[in-house]
Design a protein around this motif. Structure first.
Motif, mmCIF file in Angstrom:
data_model
loop_
_atom_site.group_PDB
_atom_site.id
_atom_site.type_symbol
_atom_site.label_atom_id
_atom_site.label_comp_id
_atom_site.label_asym_id
_atom_site.label_seq_id
_atom_site.Cartn_x
_atom_site.Cartn_y
_atom_site.Cartn_z
ATOM 1 N N ASN A 74 0.831 -1.207 0.000
ATOM 2 C CA ASN A 74 0.000 0.000 0.000
ATOM 3 C C ASN A 74 0.867 1.260 0.000
ATOM 4 O OD1 ASN A 74 -2.553 1.472 0.278
ATOM 5 N ND2 ASN A 74 -1.874 1.898 2.358
ATOM 6 N N ASN A 75 1.919 1.274 0.835
ATOM 7 C CA ASN A 75 2.812 2.440 0.905
ATOM 8 C C ASN A 75 3.539 2.658 -0.425
ATOM 9 O OD1 ASN A 75 2.148 3.039 3.552
ATOM 10 N ND2 ASN A 75 3.849 1.867 4.427
ATOM 11 N N LEU A 76 3.988 1.586 -1.048
ATOM 12 C CA LEU A 76 4.683 1.714 -2.332
ATOM 13 C C LEU A 76 3.731 2.219 -3.416
ATOM 14 C CD1 LEU A 76 6.822 -1.560 -2.228
ATOM 15 C CD2 LEU A 76 7.725 0.780 -2.225
ATOM 16 N N GLN A 77 2.517 1.704 -3.428
ATOM 17 C CA GLN A 77 1.542 2.135 -4.431
ATOM 18 C C GLN A 77 1.184 3.606 -4.256
ATOM 19 O OE1 GLN A 77 -1.568 -0.779 -3.881
ATOM 20 N NE2 GLN A 77 -0.656 -2.232 -5.322
ATOM 21 N N GLN A 78 1.134 4.064 -3.015
ATOM 22 C CA GLN A 78 0.868 5.488 -2.766
ATOM 23 C C GLN A 78 1.995 6.366 -3.288
ATOM 24 O OE1 GLN A 78 0.022 5.881 1.432
ATOM 25 N NE2 GLN A 78 -2.077 5.136 1.208
ATOM 26 N N LYS A 79 3.188 5.777 -3.422
ATOM 27 C CA LYS A 79 4.334 6.508 -3.986
ATOM 28 C C LYS A 79 4.402 6.337 -5.506
ATOM 29 C CE LYS A 79 7.372 6.106 0.098
ATOM 30 N NZ LYS A 79 6.401 5.641 1.086
#
Length: 628
Positions: A74-79
């Motif tokens: 989720n954190n990577l996709q938000q980036k």
């Protein structure tokens, strides 16, 4: 390293790497197998995510923690970094589509659990991917002497034969020397470059406080240190009880455990993260991916299961570099309670087999069947049905989960089966008398045709969305309908879901993992002995005890733990003078004196006794001391 720093600044918004992140990243970029032992909060994920961004292919990340996988993806996709996870609940066609995306869609990260490597067709598909780096997170799981050993991790070294030129990076936050050697051997790391950051936290004072009134001591601590706090408790009921007690005493508190609905978890977490409340009371389900820098105190009110977990949980304090405290409250009966909790409830082979067979019977799985089947699951209901002790049952199921036989996930859900038993004109009359529920009831009636004739399973979140309200309001409206005899409603709470990863084979399945169970039980017994020594040892610096456990040598006393502070012998005359100064203002109880003075409970009680014996003070009917 210029490119690595630019990626860190662009995607992670940090101006510089922490030591030794930059050296680890350089080792990976140089193509070396790498082993990184970084204590909690050390930024392990950056050590493979940054080189993964630099490399032209895709990084394969193997992790046993589904919640952490979801959080990181989720954190990577938000980036805007293309990432995907192969987790439970995905069928074979969906997995195949996701792997196609990884092969042709320029994805940068593929996360999966080690159990996926036991599926040969997935390994065959992985061989087709342009993998440039393989990262093994929570690498202590590869060691039978690690605190979360999973046999599926032993399959990882097979990837070495398929990707001989691809560097491996193994990462963990807690591993003794014995476990470190196991990791290197079982992953077949070739001449690995090893990075070990000291476990020492110079700003974190470890305190063990003996008290039989833990709530009072918590009050003292959070009143003196008004910044953000975490209180770790052993079970879900204690979360709510301790939080309510603190709120009733004028503190601001919320709570967190694995059985809360997702929305409530997020709400409570947000309150604490944004400092709307000072304290969050939590089980060890809390902490995954949490990086709140301004936590002042972490308080454990029961003995932890092992020092690995204690170090990680206490280490959530003081990440901003400011002085902080990791506090363990210990009462006279805690050691015996912990032995009953952790040792007496360890499952043996016979009990494990019984639980496994009854689990299959519970879901009506026949011998030789069950692979891939998924069910909602309430552990308490299962244990009650077969008259199993609940804690021992949970331990048995967690062991089956770690062996990859089943997968347990703590995903709270409420399933509601509903049927209207009054005619429609009576329901219209009910709505006129309860207008606040009109939108919810009419949404249910429009969405579920035939609900007057037969019970229907209601999707609470869907009804809430359509009626523009919260799911809690939908449940409340249904309960009101039931109370007024308008409907028959069955509300079933499930605090987990369970997936069967193997066909049912009873004796064969349990015999295969029995040897691991014996080692696990030996390990857990030794770990608790180390916790008890940490709590009871009054002759050694607390920081030194922790660091020695993780095999660090030549350690100096920290100077800020409960032992080091007690070494600084106080002049008894100063204790007496300060007690008298407080009583000169007004009569006070021993507790009130303790809350104002920086001395220990024993020092204050001894001072009071001396003053009473010398007729300097007396006690009144309210248990308050006053000057004579």
């Amino acid at each position: 390293m210029v490119e690595a720093l630019q990626i860190l600044q662009k995607y992670w918004k940090h101006s510089a790497f922490r030591k030794p992140q930059d050296e680890i990243i350089q080792s990976v970029l140089d193509g070396n197998d790498t082993f990184a032992l970084l204590p909690t909060g050390g930024g392990k994920s950056v050590c493979y995510q940054v080189p993964g961004m630099i490399s032209s292919g895709i990084t394969l990340v193997i992790s046993p923690l589904i919640a952490l996988i979801k959080d990181q993806v989720n954190n990577l996709q938000q980036k805007d970094i293309k990432s995907v996870a192969l987790i439970g609940g995905i069928n074979q066609n969906e997995i195949s589509d996701l792997l196609d995306n990884c092969q042709f869609g320029n994805y940068k990260f593929l996360y999966l659990s080690p159990e996926r490597l036991q599926q040969e067709w997935i390994v065959e598909r992985l061989k087709l991917l342009p993998i440039s780096l393989i990262a093994i997170d929570e690498a202590h799981c590869v060691s039978q002497w690690g605190h979360d050993f999973r046999p599926a991790y032993l399959k990882i070294k097979d990837l070495k034969t398929h990707f001989p030129a691809i560097p491996f990076i193994a990462l963990t936050a807690s591993a003794t020397f014995r476990v470190q050697q196991d990791i290197i051997e079982h992953l077949a790391l070739k001449n690995p470059v090893v990075f070990k950051k000291s476990f020492a936290r110079e700003n974190l004072g470890y305190h063990v406080i003996k008290t039989d009134d833990k709530l009072h001591k918590i009050q003292q601590i959070v009143s003196k240190n008004k910044q953000s706090s975490i209180i770790y408790v052993r079970n879900r009921r204690s979360c709510l009880e301790v939080s309510q007690q603190l709120n009733s005493l004028g503190h601001t508190s919320t709570y967190f455990h694995g059985g809360l609905p997702l929305k409530e978890k997020e709400k409570n977490m947000q309150l604490w993260m944004e400092n709307e409340v000072q304290i969050i009371v939590a089980t060890n389900a809390f902490g995954m991916g949490i990086d709140k820098p301004d936590v002042k105190t972490v308080i454990h009110i029961q003995l932890p299961e092992n020092l690995e977990n204690y170090y990680q949980e206490a280490g959530r304090a003081g990440r901003d570099g400011e002085k902080a405290f990791g506090i363990l409250l210990v009462s006279s009966g805690d050691v015996e309670t912990a032995k009953k909790q952790f040792i007496a409830n360890l499952p043996d082979k016979k009990f494990l087999k019984e639980v496994y067979i009854k689990l299959n019977n519970y879901f009506r799985i026949a011998y030789g069947e069950g692979f891939g089947e998924n069910f909602s699951f309430n552990v308490n209901h299962f244990a009650q049905q077969y008259k199993f002790p609940i804690i021992k049952t949970v331990n048995a199921m967690q062991f089956l989960d770690r062996q990859g036989i089943i997968t347990l996930s703590n995903e709270f859900s409420e399933k509601v089966n509903l049927q209207f038993i009054l005619p429609s004109k009576e329901i219209i009359r009910y709505i006129s008398l309860h207008p606040k529920d009109e939108a919810i009831i009419t949404t249910i009636l429009r969405t579920y045709s035939g609900i007057f004739d037969i019970g229907s399973t209601i999707n609470i979140d869907l009804v809430a969305k359509k009626s523009n309200c919260h799911s809690e309001q939908v449940l409340e409206a249904i309960k009101n309908l039931e109370k007024n005899n308008c409907v028959i409603a069955t509300i079933q709470n499930n605090d987990a879901s369970i997936t069967f990863n193997e066909v049912r084979e009873d004796e064969h399945t349990i015999n295969r993992v029995a040897k691991y169970l014996e080692k696990q039980n030996e390990l857990k017994t030794n770990q608790l002995a180390s916790v008890i020594d940490y709590a009871n040892n009054e002759a050694t610096c607390k920081s030194k005890l922790l660091l020695s456990y993780f095999d660090e040598k030549n350690i100096n006393d920290c100077g800020i733990c409960s032992y080091c502070l007690s070494k600084e012998k106080r002049n008894p005359k100063i204790v007496l003078e300060e007690i008298l100064a407080c009583l000169n203002k007004q009569p006070q109880t021993s507790r009130e004196l303790e809350s104002q003075l920086s001395f220990t409970t024993n020092e204050i009680l001894l001072g009071i006794q001396l003053l009473l014996e010398n007729n300097k003070i007396a006690i009144n009917n309210h248990n308050q001391y006053y000057l004579l």
